[in-house]
Design a protein around this motif. Structure first.
Motif, short mmCIF file in Angstrom:
data_model
loop_
_atom_site.label_atom_id
_atom_site.label_comp_id
_atom_site.label_asym_id
_atom_site.label_seq_id
_atom_site.Cartn_x
_atom_site.Cartn_y
_atom_site.Cartn_z
N ASP A 123 0.84 -1.21 0.00
CA ASP A 123 0.00 0.00 0.00
C ASP A 123 0.87 1.26 0.00
N ASN A 124 1.93 1.21 -0.83
CA ASN A 124 2.87 2.34 -1.02
C ASN A 124 3.73 2.64 0.20
N GLN A 125 3.69 1.76 1.20
CA GLN A 125 4.54 1.93 2.38
C GLN A 125 5.67 0.89 2.33
N PRO A 126 6.93 1.32 2.55
CA PRO A 126 8.05 0.39 2.46
C PRO A 126 7.98 -0.73 3.49
N VAL A 127 8.39 -1.92 3.05
CA VAL A 127 8.42 -3.10 3.91
C VAL A 127 9.87 -3.57 3.99
N SER A 128 10.36 -3.79 5.19
CA SER A 128 11.75 -4.21 5.38
C SER A 128 11.86 -5.73 5.33
N LEU A 129 12.53 -6.23 4.28
CA LEU A 129 12.76 -7.66 4.14
C LEU A 129 14.26 -7.94 4.22
N THR A 130 14.61 -9.10 4.75
CA THR A 130 16.01 -9.52 4.72
C THR A 130 16.37 -9.89 3.28
N PRO A 131 17.66 -9.97 2.94
CA PRO A 131 18.05 -10.35 1.57
C PRO A 131 17.45 -11.69 1.13
N LYS A 132 17.41 -12.68 2.01
CA LYS A 132 16.85 -13.98 1.66
C LYS A 132 15.34 -13.88 1.46
N GLU A 133 14.67 -13.12 2.32
CA GLU A 133 13.22 -12.94 2.17
C GLU A 133 12.90 -12.25 0.85
N PHE A 134 13.69 -11.23 0.50
CA PHE A 134 13.47 -10.53 -0.76
C PHE A 134 13.66 -11.49 -1.94
N SER A 135 14.73 -12.30 -1.90
CA SER A 135 15.01 -13.22 -3.01
C SER A 135 13.90 -14.25 -3.18
N LEU A 136 13.36 -14.75 -2.08
CA LEU A 136 12.26 -15.70 -2.15
C LEU A 136 11.02 -15.06 -2.77
N LEU A 137 10.69 -13.85 -2.29
CA LEU A 137 9.50 -13.16 -2.81
C LEU A 137 9.68 -12.82 -4.29
N GLU A 138 10.87 -12.36 -4.65
CA GLU A 138 11.16 -12.02 -6.05
C GLU A 138 10.99 -13.25 -6.94
N PHE A 139 11.51 -14.40 -6.50
CA PHE A 139 11.42 -15.64 -7.29
C PHE A 139 9.97 -16.06 -7.47
N LEU A 140 9.19 -15.96 -6.40
CA LEU A 140 7.77 -16.31 -6.49
C LEU A 140 7.02 -15.34 -7.41
N PHE A 141 7.34 -14.05 -7.32
CA PHE A 141 6.66 -13.05 -8.16
C PHE A 141 7.00 -13.25 -9.63
N TYR A 142 8.26 -13.57 -9.93
CA TYR A 142 8.65 -13.82 -11.32
C TYR A 142 7.88 -15.01 -11.89
N ASN A 143 7.56 -15.97 -11.03
CA ASN A 143 6.89 -17.20 -11.46
C ASN A 143 5.45 -17.25 -10.96
N ARG A 144 4.81 -16.11 -10.97
CA ARG A 144 3.44 -15.98 -10.44
C ARG A 144 2.50 -17.03 -11.03
N ASN A 145 1.58 -17.48 -10.19
CA ASN A 145 0.57 -18.47 -10.57
C ASN A 145 1.17 -19.82 -10.97
N ARG A 146 2.37 -20.07 -10.49
CA ARG A 146 3.02 -21.36 -10.76
C ARG A 146 3.55 -21.92 -9.44
N ALA A 147 3.18 -23.17 -9.14
CA ALA A 147 3.63 -23.80 -7.90
C ALA A 147 5.13 -24.06 -7.96
N ILE A 148 5.85 -23.60 -6.94
CA ILE A 148 7.30 -23.76 -6.88
C ILE A 148 7.64 -24.66 -5.70
N SER A 149 8.42 -25.69 -5.95
CA SER A 149 8.77 -26.61 -4.87
C SER A 149 9.73 -25.96 -3.89
N ARG A 150 9.72 -26.45 -2.66
CA ARG A 150 10.65 -25.94 -1.65
C ARG A 150 12.09 -26.16 -2.10
N PHE A 151 12.35 -27.31 -2.74
CA PHE A 151 13.71 -27.61 -3.20
C PHE A 151 14.17 -26.56 -4.21
#
Length: 226
Positions: free
Chosen positions: A144-172
């Motif tokens: 909602d236009n307010q910054p959210v503080s993520l750790t580098p690993k949290e950001f990388s996980l979210l970025e990977f999921l967003f790039y592959n939106r609507n696709r199930a990604i395994s934990r591995f």
């Protein structure tokens, strides 16, 4: 970056895989076309190196089925020297580049870098799902236009999921992408779950409306507008 090497020559396949791993790529391999399709449809890759002469399903068939299913992953096609018709057919089917055998490993690596660079230049640096905005250049996430503080690993996980939106990604796959070869397979699943729980909390998504749990697989970033 995850690269799939598809070639029925074990020695060449492993030679390419070793060279890529030395360059810090995450690599998977397949010795036939059917297995290649199975792996691509199960988990996303950033690039596919695809030989034409394959058992089960040849490279043309693999390429045709990938594009028919909407898979836009860049494909570097390997062909025998002088096979002009094969190169033309492969490019018409959706291959992004070709390299004829025998080739130098330096040229293969250069072409892979160029394809990955071209692929990422075509993707908007800003990824948005719902009220969450992720800027891959500045590595800033807003809710909602307010910054959210993520750790580098949290950001990388979210970025990977967003790039592959609507696709199930395994934990591995998630662990492999974020931690590379450094992840511990014995603690991987719990580690991923803890990081996802933290990301959900920070994004006010505890109910899993956007970061959805896919039972028996892993997680998916759900974009109802896509």
């Amino acid at each position: 970056m995850r690269v799939l090497i598809v070639d029925d020559e074990p020695e060449l396949r492993e030679q390419i895989a070793l060279s890529l791993r030395q360059q810090q790529y995450t690599v998977d391999t397949a010795g036939d076309g059917a297995l290649a399709l199975e792996k691509v449809f199960a988990d996303p890759f950033d690039l596919i190196v695809l030989d034409l002469m394959l058992p089960e399903k040849d490279g043309f068939t693999v390429l045709r089925e990938l594009r028919a299913e909407g898979v836009k992953t860049p494909v570097l096609m390997l062909t025998a020297k002088g096979e002009v018709d094969s190169r033309v057919k492969g490019l018409d089917l959706g291959a992004d580049d070709y390299l004829h055998k025998p080739f130098s490993m330096a040229e293969l690596l250069a072409r892979i870098r160029a394809l990955l660079r071209r692929s990422h230049e075509q993707i908007s640096p800003v990824l948005t799902i719902g009220n969450i905005r992720l800027d891959t250049n500045t590595r800033i996430v807003t809710l909602d236009n307010q910054p959210v503080s993520l750790t580098p690993k949290e950001f990388s996980l979210l970025e990977f999921l967003f790039y592959n939106r609507n696709r199930a990604i395994s934990r591995f796959t998630m662990a492999e992408h974020v931690w590379g070869d450094a992840f511990d397979p014995f603690t991987m699943s719990n580690n991923i779950d803890v990081h996802i729980k933290n990301v959900r909390k920070k994004l006010n998504d505890q109910g899993g409306r956007i970061i959805v749990t896919v039972r028996g697989v892993g997680y998916m970033a759900k974009d109802e507008q896509a």
